[in-house]
Design a protein around this motif. Structure first.
Motif: not given
Length: 142
Positions: A62-83
């Motif tokens: 149903c959701f082939p991609k998710v946007y994943v982050s964790r705390s603290p998320c301070l920079a764009p590179s701290d999150a990932k778009l994952l399959s």
């Protein structure tokens, strides 16, 4: 706005997230792949969701991609778009697939790294050492 998300998309997301049935984000407990067969750079989220036809299917279908982050998320590179894996990978046995599918919703299982650092290390410099900040935020991407 933050992380390059357009303001209109953020406003739409906020208005859709007012009721519990339309929430498209949450927190999951990060786990290492017990099978070692989830492809590198991908994840598996156990559980089911309703597809566009209202039928119950594996979350990853149903959701082939998710946007994943964790705390603290301070920079764009701290999150990932994952399959998200939605079907049994070819190298995984039926028993291993059944084992993964038997987990309940509430966890995110990261693929086994071969060449690069494990995904949790690439998401806000984290790990899976069991401390409180192993809660991983995610947003569904239909």
């Amino acid at each position: 706005l933050g992380f390059g998300v357009p303001k209109k998309l953020l406003k739409n997301y906020k208005s859709r997230s007012i009721t519990a049935t339309s929430v498209k984000h949450g927190h999951l407990k990060g786990l290492a792949d017990p099978t070692g067969k989830i492809p590198e750079g991908k994840c598996f989220i156990p559980g089911y969701a309703k597809n566009t036809n209202g039928r119950r299917e594996l979350f990853g279908k149903c959701f082939p991609k998710v946007y994943v982050s964790r705390s603290p998320c301070l920079a764009p590179s701290d999150a990932k778009l994952l399959s998200v894996v939605g079907t049994k990978p070819p190298t995984m046995s039926a028993n291993e697939w059944d084992e993964l599918c038997s987990f309940e919703f509430g966890s995110i299982i990261f693929g086994h790294p071969e060449k690069y650092a494990p995904l949790p290390c690439m998401i806000a410099d984290g790990d899976l050492d069991g401390v409180r900040n192993d809660l991983i935020g995610f947003s569904f991407i239909p």
